[in-house]
Every structure is written in C-alpha cells, then in structure tokens.
Scaffold this motif. Structure first.
Motif, PDB file in Angstrom:
ATOM      1  N   GLN A 122       0.572  -0.995  -0.123  1.00 46.85           N
ATOM      2  CA  GLN A 122       0.175   0.364   0.270  1.00 46.85           C
ATOM      3  C   GLN A 122       0.464   0.783   0.193  1.00 46.85           C
ATOM      4  O   GLN A 122       1.986   1.236   0.960  1.00 46.85           O
ATOM      5  N   PRO A 135      -5.065   8.382   6.340  1.00 46.63           N
ATOM      6  CA  PRO A 135      -4.622   7.842   4.210  1.00 46.63           C
ATOM      7  C   PRO A 135      -5.478   8.665   3.221  1.00 46.63           C
ATOM      8  O   PRO A 135      -6.478   7.947   2.451  1.00 46.63           O
ATOM      9  N   HIS A 161      -8.356  -1.272   0.007  1.00 43.51           N
ATOM     10  CA  HIS A 161      -8.276  -0.267   1.096  1.00 43.51           C
ATOM     11  C   HIS A 161      -9.122  -0.218   2.318  1.00 43.51           C
ATOM     12  O   HIS A 161      -8.654   0.771   3.261  1.00 43.51           O
ATOM     13  N   ARG A 165      -4.743  -0.176   7.065  1.00 43.06           N
ATOM     14  CA  ARG A 165      -3.254  -0.109   6.904  1.00 43.06           C
ATOM     15  C   ARG A 165      -2.464  -1.195   7.447  1.00 43.06           C
ATOM     16  O   ARG A 165      -2.846  -1.771   7.939  1.00 43.06           O
ATOM     17  N   ASN A 207      -4.534   3.677   0.585  1.00 40.95           N
ATOM     18  CA  ASN A 207      -4.496   1.585   1.370  1.00 40.95           C
ATOM     19  C   ASN A 207      -4.845   0.661   0.022  1.00 40.95           C
ATOM     20  O   ASN A 207      -4.823   0.091   1.050  1.00 40.95           O
TER      21      ASN A 207
END
Length: 287
Positions: A122, A135, A161, A165, A207
């Motif tokens: 990512q 993000p 996403h 994370r 992400n």
C-alpha cells in the motif's frame, strides 16, 4: 470505467465517487491525449533529457531492477504541467473531498525482458512512516505505454483499502506488505489486472493493495505515477517527500503549450543512489 473527452472539463459524478470509495479505484480512459503522451515521452527520450539524468535503478528483491525517476515539487517542465493540470488535480480533489497538494511523482520504467516486479504494498504502508497521520492521499497511474498482463501491468485487490493500513517490511529496496495478511485478503477479495492503454489513468486510494509482475515481454512498460496529499494532512515531521506546498493549478492546455521540456527550475528530485540528492522540504532544489 470512465472516459475523458478532450476539450471538456472532467466532471466527477456521484457514481465515480461511489465506485472509488467502494473499490478503492476508478479508471479514466484517455485522460492524456496521444499528443500529450508523445510530448512527455519526447522529453524523456531526448539524449539530453534532464529528467532522465536523475533516474536510478531499484532492486526488486528477485535479481531484477526497475528504473525510476522521482521528484517532489512539480516544477514548470512538461511533466510538471501534467502534475498541475486541472483534469488531474480537480479529479483527485473531488474524489478525496478536499484540496490537495503534490506529494511526489515518478516514472517507473520496466524494460523488455529485464524489468523487475513490485511487491504487494500500500502506498500509505510507508507514507505513514513519513509522519502522515491520515490516509487522505491518492495516486494516479498513467499508461505511458500500453500496460497489460504480458508486460507487468498493475494488479490490485479490489476493496482492500477498507482493510486499513497493513504492516510493511523491506524486500530488496522495496517496501512490501505482510504476505500472510495479503494471502488472507486474496481469499475474500477480487484480484484485478489493471490493463491501461496509452493515456489511460488509474486513480487509486493510498491504502489499496497493489503489485506488478516483472516484464517478460518484448515490449517496454513505462508508467507515470502522480501522488497527492490532502492539504489538511501535512506530515508532522520532515522527510524525503514534500510537506504542504501550495499547488498552482494550470489549464489542461498547458501540457501542449509548455515549451520547457528540459527546464527543471522548481523541481525537487530524490535519488537514493546518489549522495546528497535528498533535499529537505524547506530547501527545494535550485538551478
């Protein structure tokens, strides 16, 4: 999949936003025209290309290399016009729901038969380490060449996403996501090969898990990737990418109108293979 119509503004619809936040990406066909792509490529292929003089190779961890050139502040050359044009910046802002600034951009060059791979990762997996708290970031990959399965196009896990994370480590000179976590994600999410024609653009969330294989074909695979951060997400520490710097947008016509094919004033390169080629955010490169 959406399409940009030359001469018209790119209108980001509610459906585009819905698709972006559900899948983690959207594709816009022909974001850059053939003429714009040819102008960008011409500036890179010229024997005296100042941008290509800043290129370097990165080990993929499996004995192959990927050639790259990376810059933070966009500058005033033709690549900077791509970074700053309205159809690029306005679309990112509408999708994220906030104004953005240019975080960094790069060319990724996989040559025929030799170009290396990129591990599952990512973008926020390592941008997080730069002191970026949220993000609220987006990347745009543009096909400079035709990109398909044969020459190592991007592969994404649709909707990944929404996992947040994932922990990252080092594989060669690359940051790679926790492969056990990726393997579990592959069981429940669709893996999509993102094939792009010249000028097509993939807008994707920071992400979104993505990877690309080595180029085993006889065709070159060049891509431009432009990355943007929300203006309200300024990193909390200095690092090797740009902190908040106002982004001065230009009209879409600025790409073709640009005469500065080799003018690097205002640009700020990062080259990890050259001593002294990393510049602090408060000290952009001067010519």
């Amino acid at each position: 999949m959406y399409k940009f119509v030359e001469g018209q503004p790119l209108i980001v619809t509610e459906k585009m936003k819905e698709d972006f936040w559900r899948d983690g990406y959207i594709i816009v066909k022909q974001l850059l025209t053939k003429g714009e792509i040819q102008k960008v490529v011409g500036s890179l292929e010229a024997p005296d290309s100042a941008v290509m003089a800043e290129s370097y190779e990165q080990d993929d961890g499996f004995g192959r290399n990927v050639r790259m050139v990376l810059w933070n502040h966009p500058g005033n050359d033709v690549t900077g016009m791509v970074n700053r044009c309205e159809k690029m910046v306005n679309t990112c802002e509408k999708l994220l729901g906030d104004d953005v600034y240019h975080y960094h951009s790069k060319f990724v060059m996989k040559e025929p038969h030799t170009g290396g791979a990129f591990q599952w990762h990512q973008d926020y997996g390592y941008w997080y380490l730069n002191g970026v708290l949220f993000p609220d970031m987006i990347s745009v990959q543009i096909g400079v060449d035709r990109m398909d399965k044969e020459n190592g196009c991007l592969q994404v896990l649709r909707g990944s996403h929404r996992m947040g994370r994932v922990e990252h480590g080092r594989i060669g000179q690359q940051a790679g996501a926790d492969l056990e976590r990726v393997a579990e994600a592959e069981k429940v999410l669709d893996k999509v090969s993102v094939e792009l024609d010249q000028g097509d653009a993939l807008f994707f969330h920071c992400n979104l898990l993505h990877t690309s294989s080595a180029n085993n074909s006889s065709r070159r695979r060049w891509a431009m990737i432009c990355c943007y951060n929300s203006v309200n997400n300024d990193p909390v520490k200095k690092h090797h990418h740009a902190s908040y710097t106002p982004l001065h947008k230009v009209s879409n016509s600025a790409i073709m109108d640009c005469k500065n094919l080799n003018d690097l004033s205002g640009k700020w390169f990062v080259n990890p293979n050259k001593t002294g080629r990393e510049y602090l955010p408060t000290e952009p490169r001067k010519q």
